[in-house]
Design a protein around this motif. Sequence first.
Motif, mmCIF file in Angstrom:
data_model
loop_
_atom_site.group_PDB
_atom_site.id
_atom_site.type_symbol
_atom_site.label_atom_id
_atom_site.label_comp_id
_atom_site.label_asym_id
_atom_site.label_seq_id
_atom_site.Cartn_x
_atom_site.Cartn_y
_atom_site.Cartn_z
ATOM 1 N N SER A 106 -0.139 -5.152 -8.939
ATOM 2 C CA SER A 106 -0.728 -6.564 -7.920
ATOM 3 C C SER A 106 -1.704 -6.651 -9.184
ATOM 4 C CB SER A 106 -1.179 -5.951 -6.652
ATOM 5 O OG SER A 106 -2.002 -4.846 -6.371
ATOM 6 N N LEU A 107 -2.360 -5.869 -10.063
ATOM 7 C CA LEU A 107 -3.316 -5.932 -10.672
ATOM 8 C C LEU A 107 -2.705 -6.319 -12.443
ATOM 9 C CD1 LEU A 107 -4.753 -2.833 -9.457
ATOM 10 C CD2 LEU A 107 -6.149 -5.484 -9.315
ATOM 11 N N ALA A 108 -3.832 -6.541 -13.141
ATOM 12 C CA ALA A 108 -3.712 -5.967 -14.459
ATOM 13 C C ALA A 108 -2.170 -7.135 -14.885
ATOM 14 C CB ALA A 108 -2.739 -4.949 -15.226
ATOM 15 N N GLY A 109 -2.295 -7.801 -14.231
ATOM 16 C CA GLY A 109 -1.645 -9.115 -14.636
ATOM 17 C C GLY A 109 0.267 -8.994 -13.592
ATOM 18 N N HIS A 110 0.252 -8.372 -13.386
ATOM 19 C CA HIS A 110 1.292 -7.722 -11.862
ATOM 20 C C HIS A 110 0.652 -8.562 -10.939
ATOM 21 C CE1 HIS A 110 3.062 -5.519 -14.779
ATOM 22 N NE2 HIS A 110 1.882 -4.661 -14.633
ATOM 23 N N ASP A 111 2.268 -9.472 -10.006
ATOM 24 C CA ASP A 111 1.352 -10.226 -8.712
ATOM 25 C C ASP A 111 2.948 -9.637 -8.042
ATOM 26 O OD1 ASP A 111 2.877 -12.054 -10.251
ATOM 27 O OD2 ASP A 111 2.030 -14.126 -10.176
ATOM 28 N N GLU A 112 3.688 -9.224 -8.538
ATOM 29 C CA GLU A 112 4.887 -9.224 -7.182
ATOM 30 C C GLU A 112 4.359 -8.605 -6.203
ATOM 31 O OE1 GLU A 112 8.573 -7.847 -9.714
ATOM 32 O OE2 GLU A 112 7.974 -9.919 -10.736
ATOM 33 N N GLY A 113 3.853 -7.591 -6.251
ATOM 34 C CA GLY A 113 3.327 -6.194 -5.148
ATOM 35 C C GLY A 113 4.228 -5.112 -4.993
ATOM 36 N N HIS A 114 4.263 -4.401 -3.848
ATOM 37 C CA HIS A 114 5.015 -3.148 -3.736
ATOM 38 C C HIS A 114 4.879 -3.305 -2.061
ATOM 39 C CE1 HIS A 114 7.336 -1.607 -6.162
ATOM 40 N NE2 HIS A 114 6.009 -0.781 -7.663
ATOM 41 N N ASN A 115 6.136 -2.365 -1.455
ATOM 42 C CA ASN A 115 5.681 -2.404 -0.395
ATOM 43 C C ASN A 115 4.496 -1.613 0.746
ATOM 44 O OD1 ASN A 115 5.767 -1.268 2.727
ATOM 45 N ND2 ASN A 115 7.846 0.001 2.320
ATOM 46 N N LEU A 116 3.374 -2.104 1.389
ATOM 47 C CA LEU A 116 2.057 -1.735 1.885
ATOM 48 C C LEU A 116 2.503 -0.882 2.806
ATOM 49 C CD1 LEU A 116 0.107 -5.335 1.602
ATOM 50 C CD2 LEU A 116 0.167 -2.807 0.092
ATOM 51 N N ILE A 117 3.667 -1.055 3.534
ATOM 52 C CA ILE A 117 4.274 -0.327 4.812
ATOM 53 C C ILE A 117 3.235 0.852 4.624
ATOM 54 C CG2 ILE A 117 5.608 0.244 6.777
ATOM 55 C CD1 ILE A 117 6.433 -2.825 6.448
ATOM 56 N N GLU A 118 3.897 2.377 4.023
ATOM 57 C CA GLU A 118 4.428 3.157 3.958
ATOM 58 C C GLU A 118 2.383 3.862 4.164
ATOM 59 O OE1 GLU A 118 5.791 3.819 0.368
ATOM 60 O OE2 GLU A 118 8.059 4.376 1.210
ATOM 61 N N PRO A 119 0.984 3.348 2.910
ATOM 62 C CA PRO A 119 0.607 3.533 2.923
ATOM 63 C C PRO A 119 -0.029 3.198 4.782
ATOM 64 C CG PRO A 119 0.123 1.637 1.771
ATOM 65 C CD PRO A 119 1.887 2.417 1.449
ATOM 66 N N ALA A 120 -0.739 2.020 4.911
ATOM 67 C CA ALA A 120 -0.264 1.879 6.276
ATOM 68 C C ALA A 120 0.075 2.764 7.448
ATOM 69 C CB ALA A 120 0.307 0.125 6.868
ATOM 70 N N LEU A 121 1.303 3.044 7.637
ATOM 71 C CA LEU A 121 1.696 3.525 8.954
ATOM 72 C C LEU A 121 0.537 5.361 8.484
ATOM 73 C CD1 LEU A 121 5.210 3.400 8.504
ATOM 74 C CD2 LEU A 121 3.908 2.814 10.132
ATOM 75 N N LEU A 122 0.399 5.470 7.591
ATOM 76 C CA LEU A 122 -0.727 6.565 7.392
ATOM 77 C C LEU A 122 -2.303 6.671 7.351
ATOM 78 C CD1 LEU A 122 0.762 8.072 4.169
ATOM 79 C CD2 LEU A 122 1.245 9.211 6.501
ATOM 80 N N ASP A 123 -2.634 5.258 8.333
ATOM 81 C CA ASP A 123 -3.700 4.725 8.370
ATOM 82 C C ASP A 123 -4.639 5.356 7.418
ATOM 83 O OD1 ASP A 123 -3.070 4.171 11.336
ATOM 84 O OD2 ASP A 123 -3.853 6.179 12.210
ATOM 85 N N LYS A 124 -3.733 4.707 6.017
ATOM 86 C CA LYS A 124 -4.873 4.843 5.135
ATOM 87 C C LYS A 124 -5.222 3.620 4.823
ATOM 88 C CE LYS A 124 -4.220 8.602 4.209
ATOM 89 N NZ LYS A 124 -5.070 9.981 4.536
ATOM 90 N N PRO A 125 -6.140 2.401 4.123
ATOM 91 C CA PRO A 125 -7.060 1.694 3.745
ATOM 92 C C PRO A 125 -6.564 1.012 2.613
ATOM 93 C CG PRO A 125 -8.665 3.902 3.275
ATOM 94 C CD PRO A 125 -7.212 4.580 3.717
ATOM 95 N N ILE A 126 -5.706 -0.111 2.542
ATOM 96 C CA ILE A 126 -5.359 -0.681 0.946
ATOM 97 C C ILE A 126 -6.059 -1.560 0.580
ATOM 98 C CG2 ILE A 126 -3.461 -1.474 0.026
ATOM 99 C CD1 ILE A 126 -2.174 -0.302 3.306
ATOM 100 N N VAL A 127 -5.984 -1.116 -0.842
ATOM 101 C CA VAL A 127 -6.409 -2.137 -1.705
ATOM 102 C C VAL A 127 -5.640 -2.594 -3.132
ATOM 103 C CG1 VAL A 127 -8.340 -2.322 -3.682
ATOM 104 C CG2 VAL A 127 -8.832 -0.863 -1.666
ATOM 105 N N THR A 128 -5.118 -4.046 -2.719
ATOM 106 C CA THR A 128 -4.198 -4.693 -4.156
ATOM 107 C C THR A 128 -4.815 -5.563 -4.268
ATOM 108 O OG1 THR A 128 -3.393 -6.661 -2.794
ATOM 109 C CG2 THR A 128 -2.638 -4.656 -1.802
ATOM 110 N N GLY A 129 -3.993 -6.735 -5.331
ATOM 111 C CA GLY A 129 -3.916 -7.769 -6.081
ATOM 112 C C GLY A 129 -4.344 -8.617 -4.550
ATOM 113 N N HIS A 130 -4.394 -10.287 -5.446
ATOM 114 C CA HIS A 130 -4.347 -11.298 -3.743
ATOM 115 C C HIS A 130 -3.273 -12.380 -3.580
ATOM 116 C CE1 HIS A 130 -5.669 -13.989 -7.147
ATOM 117 N NE2 HIS A 130 -5.215 -14.926 -6.297
ATOM 118 N N VAL A 131 -2.330 -12.066 -4.617
ATOM 119 C CA VAL A 131 -0.668 -12.730 -4.724
ATOM 120 C C VAL A 131 0.450 -11.540 -5.394
ATOM 121 C CG1 VAL A 131 0.166 -13.592 -6.170
ATOM 122 C CG2 VAL A 131 -1.867 -14.843 -6.200
#
Length: 433
Positions: free
Chosen positions: A331-356
């Motif tokens: 999601s950063l450094a020119g990448h914009d496809e992203g990866h699964n945000l659900i795993e850190p969310a299920l662990l109640d972790k704060p998440i940072v990503t690119g905006h696309v």
Amino acid sequence: MFRFFYNLFLPIGFLFFVPGLLLKYRNRGGWKDTFGERFGHFTPKRMEEFKAFHGAIWVHAVSVGEAVVALSMIREWHALHPERKFVISTTTTTGQELVRKQLPPNSAAIFCPIDFLWMVRRTLRVLQPAMLVIFETEIWPNMIAESRRAGIPVALVNGRMSDHSASGYRRARFFFDPLLRLFQLISVQTEADVERYKSVSPGAVVTVSGNLKFDQKTPENLPDPEYGRYFGPGKHRILLAASTHPGEEELVAETFRELVPEMPDLRLVLVPRHAERGTDIAAMLTRLGLSYARRSRQTEANPPVQVLLADTTGEMLKLMKGADVVIMGKSLAGHDEGHNLIEPALLDKPIVTGHVLRNFRFIQKVLLQEHALVTVTRDSELVEQLRKLLPDEKLRRELGERAGAAIRRHAGATRRTVEALEKLLPQPADRQS
């Protein structure tokens, strides 16, 4: 007709595919003992083993990410219908190792054959499945068409299609339209995915079941990542960058180096999407003057290091468990496809990503609506966002709790998907009559 041209040009395309396949086989870890199954080769022992699984449901998931979700679906399916048997296939060695470690009851693992006619036909003769269930985007023409020719129902589940993919599929509609109509069910994540599939193949059977990844559950008694082995005794703030791709590790490492003078207790964990890139990432860390240990080498840090390079597979949840902030890669450094945000969310972790996040827009939207995600529009913003987040324990806790709650509210797709698939199968009463 569409398969005639596919099979005509497949051998030519395969010549370009082979070098990459061999390179990944050499460099990537995981289970390799039965890799010959990729080429339709089965030992007599394996053929005998699969006799017990004739009539099973064949579930195909390409790699680790899809395999995790597929295993979760199989567990729930087995709980609802204990009489069902399953064979789960992967194409990657890392996915195969994960599956073999976590096989549910009444299940077996196999490598998916390359999509040559004779390899697919041989695999179907060995397995004799009652149904083929394909995860997300693995649309292999011969595997699908030969299964249908053998009278086997075929379904695609947890399907998704980006705008970019839909545009490409529409340009080759003469090929993809008849192929998608071979599926007796295409179960997708969102209404937008329905529209994209229908724009390619108006006659395809497409329904919305939701995203199966929302039903993921974190294992009970998740092991501790033992960060003290690498970072030394005492309490540290852990910044973890997950599923990173080329360019992202350097961006995060440089950001970390800028923050350390302000936060001496800060430590970095890098978890590249492809573990075989470990040597290149290690060279980059050396160039930046950061001390590190490679988890793949089980190095005891002496003296303690600043960075753990987790160039292993199948440990993501365990590593995330000990993190204070998670940066999701691709999601950063020119990448914009992203990866699964659900795993850190299920662990109640704060998440940072690119905006696309082109491949995870719905999940991103869900988290943004709940103010449960931090996004950066430019790489240069990463350091400022982390400068706000890392010192503020209350903010981190609130972000993580909101993320976990948002994901859990969207659960239920697995049961809906299983119920839809069951309708395509012969029921016990049908088999007895």
